[in-house]
Design a protein around this motif. Structure first.
Motif, PDB file in Angstrom:
ATOM      1  N   LEU A  28      17.492 -77.933  59.463  1.00 19.84           N
ATOM      2  CA  LEU A  28      17.361 -78.496  60.799  1.00 19.84           C
ATOM      3  C   LEU A  28      18.040 -77.618  61.835  1.00 19.84           C
ATOM      4  N   ALA A  29      18.977 -76.778  61.410  1.00 22.14           N
ATOM      5  CA  ALA A  29      19.690 -75.909  62.348  1.00 22.14           C
ATOM      6  C   ALA A  29      18.866 -74.687  62.723  1.00 22.14           C
ATOM      7  N   GLN A  30      17.823 -74.377  61.967  1.00 24.84           N
ATOM      8  CA  GLN A  30      17.003 -73.214  62.231  1.00 24.84           C
ATOM      9  C   GLN A  30      15.564 -73.654  62.494  1.00 24.84           C
ATOM     10  N   PRO A  31      14.933 -73.123  63.538  1.00 24.51           N
ATOM     11  CA  PRO A  31      13.549 -73.490  63.810  1.00 24.51           C
ATOM     12  C   PRO A  31      12.605 -72.898  62.775  1.00 24.51           C
ATOM     13  N   ALA A  32      11.517 -73.597  62.515  1.00 20.84           N
ATOM     14  CA  ALA A  32      10.497 -73.058  61.625  1.00 20.84           C
ATOM     15  C   ALA A  32       9.819 -71.885  62.324  1.00 20.84           C
ATOM     16  N   TRP A  33       9.147 -71.054  61.569  1.00 25.10           N
ATOM     17  CA  TRP A  33       8.455 -69.895  62.159  1.00 25.10           C
ATOM     18  C   TRP A  33       7.056 -69.804  61.580  1.00 25.10           C
ATOM     19  N   PRO A  34       6.059 -69.561  62.397  1.00 22.99           N
ATOM     20  CA  PRO A  34       6.127 -69.485  63.857  1.00 22.99           C
ATOM     21  C   PRO A  34       5.964 -70.865  64.504  1.00 22.99           C
ATOM     22  N   THR A  35       6.484 -71.009  65.699  1.00 25.71           N
ATOM     23  CA  THR A  35       6.351 -72.261  66.447  1.00 25.71           C
ATOM     24  C   THR A  35       5.444 -72.082  67.658  1.00 25.71           C
ATOM     25  N   GLY A  36       4.880 -70.913  67.829  1.00 22.18           N
ATOM     26  CA  GLY A  36       3.980 -70.629  68.946  1.00 22.18           C
ATOM     27  C   GLY A  36       3.387 -69.249  68.770  1.00 22.18           C
ATOM     28  N   PRO A  37       2.715 -68.717  69.781  1.00 21.52           N
ATOM     29  CA  PRO A  37       2.114 -67.380  69.683  1.00 21.52           C
ATOM     30  C   PRO A  37       3.161 -66.317  69.367  1.00 21.52           C
ATOM     31  N   VAL A  38       2.786 -65.362  68.530  1.00 22.21           N
ATOM     32  CA  VAL A  38       3.677 -64.264  68.142  1.00 22.21           C
ATOM     33  C   VAL A  38       3.103 -62.955  68.661  1.00 22.21           C
ATOM     34  N   ALA A 269      17.229 -67.834  58.174  1.00 30.46           N
ATOM     35  CA  ALA A 269      16.163 -68.708  57.682  1.00 30.46           C
ATOM     36  C   ALA A 269      14.801 -68.270  58.200  1.00 30.46           C
ATOM     37  N   MET A 270      14.777 -67.757  59.430  1.00 28.99           N
ATOM     38  CA  MET A 270      13.528 -67.279  60.009  1.00 28.99           C
ATOM     39  C   MET A 270      13.074 -65.996  59.319  1.00 28.99           C
ATOM     40  N   VAL A 271      14.023 -65.114  58.984  1.00 29.62           N
ATOM     41  CA  VAL A 271      13.683 -63.882  58.263  1.00 29.62           C
ATOM     42  C   VAL A 271      13.052 -64.218  56.919  1.00 29.62           C
ATOM     43  N   THR A 272      13.661 -65.154  56.214  1.00 25.42           N
ATOM     44  CA  THR A 272      13.130 -65.573  54.914  1.00 25.42           C
ATOM     45  C   THR A 272      11.716 -66.118  55.057  1.00 25.42           C
ATOM     46  N   ARG A 273      11.511 -66.942  56.078  1.00 27.26           N
ATOM     47  CA  ARG A 273      10.188 -67.522  56.304  1.00 27.26           C
ATOM     48  C   ARG A 273       9.167 -66.453  56.663  1.00 27.26           C
ATOM     49  N   MET A 274       9.551 -65.498  57.508  1.00 24.45           N
ATOM     50  CA  MET A 274       8.661 -64.396  57.865  1.00 24.45           C
ATOM     51  C   MET A 274       8.241 -63.608  56.624  1.00 24.45           C
ATOM     52  N   ALA A 275       9.221 -63.302  55.782  1.00 22.86           N
ATOM     53  CA  ALA A 275       8.938 -62.521  54.585  1.00 22.86           C
ATOM     54  C   ALA A 275       8.009 -63.272  53.637  1.00 22.86           C
ATOM     55  N   GLU A 276       8.222 -64.583  53.502  1.00 23.13           N
ATOM     56  CA  GLU A 276       7.363 -65.398  52.634  1.00 23.13           C
ATOM     57  C   GLU A 276       5.922 -65.400  53.130  1.00 23.13           C
ATOM     58  N   LEU A 277       5.753 -65.635  54.433  1.00 15.43           N
ATOM     59  CA  LEU A 277       4.408 -65.650  54.998  1.00 15.43           C
ATOM     60  C   LEU A 277       3.786 -64.258  54.983  1.00 15.43           C
ATOM     61  N   GLY A 278       4.621 -63.237  55.233  1.00 11.72           N
ATOM     62  CA  GLY A 278       4.120 -61.865  55.182  1.00 11.72           C
ATOM     63  C   GLY A 278       3.605 -61.501  53.814  1.00 11.72           C
ATOM     64  N   ARG A 279       4.303 -61.966  52.792  1.00 13.00           N
ATOM     65  CA  ARG A 279       3.850 -61.700  51.418  1.00 13.00           C
ATOM     66  C   ARG A 279       2.549 -62.424  51.117  1.00 13.00           C
ATOM     67  N   ALA A 280       2.454 -63.680  51.559  1.00 12.39           N
ATOM     68  CA  ALA A 280       1.225 -64.444  51.335  1.00 12.39           C
ATOM     69  C   ALA A 280       0.024 -63.739  51.960  1.00 12.39           C
ATOM     70  N   ALA A 281       0.233 -63.130  53.131  1.00 11.86           N
ATOM     71  CA  ALA A 281      -0.857 -62.442  53.807  1.00 11.86           C
ATOM     72  C   ALA A 281      -1.207 -61.122  53.134  1.00 11.86           C
ATOM     73  N   VAL A 282      -0.194 -60.277  52.881  1.00 11.01           N
ATOM     74  CA  VAL A 282      -0.467 -58.932  52.385  1.00 11.01           C
ATOM     75  C   VAL A 282      -0.970 -58.943  50.946  1.00 11.01           C
ATOM     76  N   GLU A 283      -0.612 -59.979  50.178  1.00  7.23           N
ATOM     77  CA  GLU A 283      -1.072 -60.051  48.793  1.00  7.23           C
ATOM     78  C   GLU A 283      -2.345 -60.883  48.633  1.00  7.23           C
ATOM     79  N   SER A 284      -2.894 -61.381  49.732  1.00  9.50           N
ATOM     80  CA  SER A 284      -4.133 -62.153  49.653  1.00  9.50           C
ATOM     81  C   SER A 284      -5.309 -61.205  49.400  1.00  9.50           C
ATOM     82  N   PRO A 285      -6.308 -61.634  48.618  1.00  9.88           N
ATOM     83  CA  PRO A 285      -7.460 -60.762  48.326  1.00  9.88           C
ATOM     84  C   PRO A 285      -8.138 -60.180  49.565  1.00  9.88           C
ATOM     85  N   PRO A 286      -8.329 -60.947  50.649  1.00  9.60           N
ATOM     86  CA  PRO A 286      -8.990 -60.346  51.818  1.00  9.60           C
ATOM     87  C   PRO A 286      -8.244 -59.138  52.379  1.00  9.60           C
TER      88      PRO A 286
END
Length: 329
Positions: A28-38, A269-286
């Motif tokens: 709760l102390a850290q905002p989720a990412w992303p919360t708007g346009p990046v 917490a935001m760095v961790t979330r970025m890395a998780e989402l970045g991995r999901a994207a870069v390792e996706s078949p498309p």
């Protein structure tokens, strides 16, 4: 327990419960990412190989998160202008960008002064891709192989030239590596991006370029340029018929790489979330498939691994740059 003791215990118990709740919910102390346009800062011009690869990843991130990832090109000075924009942005997750070998591992040695500090001014998030360069020459150059090119350049020192998309790019450093390992004297001509360099090469005003493989390979297959060697450790799956530079010049190896970086001070917490989402994207078949088609290899590495990789690259390239005498004011 008498009434006075009960009155004293109640507020104390309430404070302990609130403290326990706070400890149990650190998210709760850290905002989720992303919360708007990046905003994603692409540090090279529109249409460049790295720009295309960046857009592939950003499009996938938009699909995964439901938030807009808007690419903004801020090119110049071998990627350093855009890299400075990233460094100066607010560390709130609304601005990220391309971390490149050029600005992060080559520029610290090549440039006398930089407007950013690679150790202090960035949050290293995750890797995106790696790709080799491809040595291509104009079709009328009388050299069909790397050994023939070496012989040609040695016979007439200073006559031949190679272009790059800017001082400090892998296109530039690959040329410097060629000069050292082959013992040749050729002129470096830096451009503001790869497009004008290719225009002069196609127009016969340049002799060669160590271009990023997607564009260099496309022009080769169209018969407009002649490919001589790839700069990776092994032959490229996209062009297995083209030998590596190391087959003729042992020790010749250099790859371009791209990553995600953000301003320093990003919440953990935001760095961790970025890395998780970045991995999901870069390792996706498309993304993997489109990277492979473009001649790149999907490459995910986390924050610590990326920071270590960057540092190792800088240490590897520094002696080469110093020995070449190349300096940018």
């Amino acid at each position: 327990m008498d009434q006075d003791h009960r009155r004293m215990a109640t507020p104390r118990r309430a404070m302990l419960m609130l403290g326990a709740a706070a400890l149990g919910t650190p998210a709760l102390a850290q905002p989720a990412w992303p919360t708007g346009p990046v905003r994603y800062i692409a540090i090279f011009p529109p249409g460049a190989s790295t720009d295309q690869l960046s857009r592939i990843w950003c499009n996938r991130m938009t699909e995964i998160t439901g938030q807009s990832f808007v690419v903004e090109n801020r090119s110049g000075s071998g990627g350093n202008i855009g890299t400075e924009v990233i460094a100066r942005a607010a560390p709130d997750g609304t601005t990220i960008g391309l971390g490149s070998v050029s600005s992060l591992s080559i520029a610290p040695t090549l440039y006398r002064r930089l407007a950013f500090d690679v150790m202090r001014d960035f949050t290293y998030v995750c890797g995106l891709w790696q790709l080799p360069n491809l040595l291509v020459v104009r079709p009328d150059l009388p050299a069909q192989t790397v050994p023939e090119l070496v012989e040609l350049c040695r016979a007439d020192p200073g006559r031949y030239s190679f272009g790059s998309s800017g001082a400090g790019t892998t296109l530039h450093i690959a040329g410097e590596m060629f000069k050292q390992l082959a013992g040749v004297n050729i002129l470096h001509v830096p451009y503001r991006g790869g497009a004008p360099a290719y225009a002069d090469l196609l127009g016969g005003r340049l002799d060669m370029i160590f271009g990023n493989i997607p564009e260099a390979l496309r022009l080769s297959r169209e018969g407009k340029l002649r490919p001589l060697g790839v700069t990776g450790a092994t032959r490229s799956p996209q062009a297995p018929e083209v030998p590596t530079m190391a087959e003729f010049l042992p020790g010749f190896e250099i790859n371009s790489w791209g990553s995600v970086i953000a301003p320093a001070g990003l919440p953990p917490a935001m760095v961790t979330r970025m890395a998780e989402l970045g991995r999901a994207a870069v390792e996706s078949p498309p993304v993997r498939d489109r990277y492979e088609t473009a001649g790149a290899t999907a490459w995910w590495v986390g924050p610590e691994g990326l920071a270590d990789f960057r540092r190792e690259n800088e240490m590897r390239f520094a002696p080469l740059i110093r020995a070449s005498g190349a300096v940018v004011e």
